[in-house]
Design a protein around this motif. Structure first.
Motif, PDB file in Angstrom:
ATOM      1  N   TRP A  74      27.338 -39.181   1.557  1.00  0.00           N
ATOM      2  CA  TRP A  74      26.345 -38.630   0.673  1.00  0.00           C
ATOM      3  C   TRP A  74      27.085 -37.153  -0.090  1.00  0.00           C
ATOM      4  O   TRP A  74      26.864 -37.363  -1.437  1.00  0.00           O
ATOM      5  N   PHE A  75      27.691 -36.405   0.583  1.00  0.00           N
ATOM      6  CA  PHE A  75      28.292 -35.413   0.000  1.00  0.00           C
ATOM      7  C   PHE A  75      29.418 -35.935  -0.989  1.00  0.00           C
ATOM      8  O   PHE A  75      29.549 -35.395  -2.159  1.00  0.00           O
ATOM      9  N   ARG A  76      30.127 -36.976  -0.473  1.00  0.00           N
ATOM     10  CA  ARG A  76      31.163 -37.356  -1.310  1.00  0.00           C
ATOM     11  C   ARG A  76      30.602 -38.137  -2.705  1.00  0.00           C
ATOM     12  O   ARG A  76      31.048 -37.837  -3.839  1.00  0.00           O
ATOM     13  N   ARG A  77      29.504 -38.924  -2.670  1.00  0.00           N
ATOM     14  CA  ARG A  77      28.897 -39.499  -3.840  1.00  0.00           C
ATOM     15  C   ARG A  77      28.180 -38.395  -4.801  1.00  0.00           C
ATOM     16  O   ARG A  77      28.348 -38.511  -5.977  1.00  0.00           O
ATOM     17  N   ILE A  79      27.985 -34.968  -4.693  1.00  0.00           N
ATOM     18  CA  ILE A  79      28.748 -33.696  -4.877  1.00  0.00           C
ATOM     19  C   ILE A  79      30.239 -33.579  -5.268  1.00  0.00           C
ATOM     20  O   ILE A  79      30.854 -33.261  -6.287  1.00  0.00           O
ATOM     21  N   TRP A  80      31.081 -34.186  -4.285  1.00  0.00           N
ATOM     22  CA  TRP A  80      32.570 -34.165  -4.419  1.00  0.00           C
ATOM     23  C   TRP A  80      32.815 -34.903  -5.756  1.00  0.00           C
ATOM     24  O   TRP A  80      33.699 -34.313  -6.516  1.00  0.00           O
ATOM     25  N   ASN A  81      32.576 -36.259  -5.740  1.00  0.00           N
ATOM     26  CA  ASN A  81      33.070 -37.049  -6.895  1.00  0.00           C
ATOM     27  C   ASN A  81      32.700 -36.366  -8.152  1.00  0.00           C
ATOM     28  O   ASN A  81      33.688 -36.462  -9.143  1.00  0.00           O
ATOM     29  N   PRO A  82      31.526 -35.975  -8.192  1.00  0.00           N
ATOM     30  CA  PRO A  82      31.028 -35.444  -9.600  1.00  0.00           C
ATOM     31  C   PRO A  82      31.740 -34.076  -9.922  1.00  0.00           C
ATOM     32  O   PRO A  82      32.171 -33.803 -11.262  1.00  0.00           O
ATOM     33  N   ALA A  83      31.910 -33.372  -9.041  1.00  0.00           N
ATOM     34  CA  ALA A  83      32.784 -32.123  -9.266  1.00  0.00           C
ATOM     35  C   ALA A  83      34.241 -32.511  -9.635  1.00  0.00           C
ATOM     36  O   ALA A  83      34.600 -31.794 -10.448  1.00  0.00           O
ATOM     37  N   LEU A  84      34.739 -33.415  -9.138  1.00  0.00           N
ATOM     38  CA  LEU A  84      36.128 -33.662  -9.634  1.00  0.00           C
ATOM     39  C   LEU A  84      36.275 -34.583 -10.774  1.00  0.00           C
ATOM     40  O   LEU A  84      37.255 -33.968 -11.559  1.00  0.00           O
ATOM     41  N   ALA A  85      35.169 -35.028 -11.205  1.00  0.00           N
ATOM     42  CA  ALA A  85      35.223 -35.696 -12.719  1.00  0.00           C
ATOM     43  C   ALA A  85      34.828 -34.554 -13.647  1.00  0.00           C
ATOM     44  O   ALA A  85      35.690 -34.545 -14.591  1.00  0.00           O
ATOM     45  N   ALA A  86      33.970 -33.766 -13.361  1.00  0.00           N
ATOM     46  CA  ALA A  86      33.651 -32.626 -14.260  1.00  0.00           C
ATOM     47  C   ALA A  86      34.996 -31.609 -14.203  1.00  0.00           C
ATOM     48  O   ALA A  86      35.101 -31.271 -15.401  1.00  0.00           O
ATOM     49  N   ALA A  87      35.945 -31.375 -13.291  1.00  0.00           N
ATOM     50  CA  ALA A  87      37.101 -30.526 -13.374  1.00  0.00           C
ATOM     51  C   ALA A  87      37.975 -31.267 -14.206  1.00  0.00           C
ATOM     52  O   ALA A  87      38.864 -30.426 -14.838  1.00  0.00           O
ATOM     53  N   GLY A  88      38.063 -32.407 -14.457  1.00  0.00           N
ATOM     54  CA  GLY A  88      39.145 -32.967 -15.104  1.00  0.00           C
ATOM     55  C   GLY A  88      40.587 -33.116 -14.623  1.00  0.00           C
ATOM     56  O   GLY A  88      41.326 -32.751 -15.254  1.00  0.00           O
ATOM     57  N   LEU A  89      40.895 -32.775 -13.127  1.00  0.00           N
ATOM     58  CA  LEU A  89      42.059 -32.744 -12.762  1.00  0.00           C
ATOM     59  C   LEU A  89      42.909 -34.023 -12.721  1.00  0.00           C
ATOM     60  O   LEU A  89      42.332 -35.064 -12.858  1.00  0.00           O
ATOM     61  N   ASN A  90      44.360 -33.442 -13.111  1.00  0.00           N
ATOM     62  CA  ASN A  90      45.208 -34.804 -12.883  1.00  0.00           C
ATOM     63  C   ASN A  90      45.693 -35.203 -11.365  1.00  0.00           C
ATOM     64  O   ASN A  90      46.745 -36.014 -11.597  1.00  0.00           O
ATOM     65  N   PHE A  91      44.957 -34.571 -10.689  1.00  0.00           N
ATOM     66  CA  PHE A  91      45.473 -35.219  -9.171  1.00  0.00           C
ATOM     67  C   PHE A  91      44.012 -35.131  -8.520  1.00  0.00           C
ATOM     68  O   PHE A  91      43.057 -34.658  -8.970  1.00  0.00           O
ATOM     69  N   LYS A  92      43.961 -35.756  -7.341  1.00  0.00           N
ATOM     70  CA  LYS A  92      42.762 -35.719  -6.565  1.00  0.00           C
ATOM     71  C   LYS A  92      42.841 -35.158  -5.422  1.00  0.00           C
ATOM     72  O   LYS A  92      43.451 -35.768  -4.273  1.00  0.00           O
TER      73      LYS A  92
END
Length: 161
Positions: A74-77, A79-92
């Motif tokens: 639940w957290f990954r789907r 919170i975590w994945n949307p935050a990573l997408a919003a951050a636009g990082l070039n690493f995960k």
């Protein structure tokens, strides 16, 4: 036989792969390969017999049992994945990366090793000591902490308290 009667068992029509199967088999019907009257009737009788025995009742909705913590998926789907997408990082980054950064920053800020051990839930202080390699100025931090402690105890003696 008349045209309305179910056809007798035998081989059904060939699939796209060229395979044939016997009419009335559950695998042929459930895979959607044949919906002829005979197969539909055989499947209907099978399901009715199972329901009469108390089987195949609709299952209750699955409920996740937790110990009060948020489930990982639940957290990954949400919170975590949307935050990573919003951050636009070039690493995960991973959760382990966050734990490591948290521990390293605490230690770099002068936190006690025992406190960090308890925050991370480590059973052994040796596990927490692995984070010390990230502190290039660990010696200076330790000396500053000692100096602060010595200054505090000196002040309390001279202040009369």
């Amino acid at each position: 036989m008349g045209g309305d009667e179910p056809q007798p068992p035998g081989l059904g029509p060939a699939t796209q792969q060229g395979r044939t199967y016997n009419h009335g088999t559950l695998s042929g019907y459930t895979a959607g390969r044949c919906r002829c009257d005979y197969c539909r009737g055989a499947f209907s009788l099978y399901r009715a017999a199972r329901r009469a025995k108390g089987k195949d009742n609709p299952r209750p909705r699955r409920v996740r049992e937790t110990d009060g913590h948020i489930p990982n998926d639940w957290f990954r789907r949400n919170i975590w994945n949307p935050a990573l997408a919003a951050a636009g990082l070039n690493f995960k980054p991973t959760m382990r990366d966050l734990r490591h950064a948290h521990a390293s920053w605490l230690l770099n800020g002068g936190a006690d090793l025992q406190v960090v051990k308890e925050r991370l839930g480590h059973a052994s202080i040796a596990t927490t000591e692995r984070y010390l390699h990230t502190l290039p100025d660990a010696d200076e931090t330790a000396l500053e902490a000692l100096a602060r402690t010595r200054n505090r105890s000196t002040r309390s003696i001279t202040d009369g308290g």
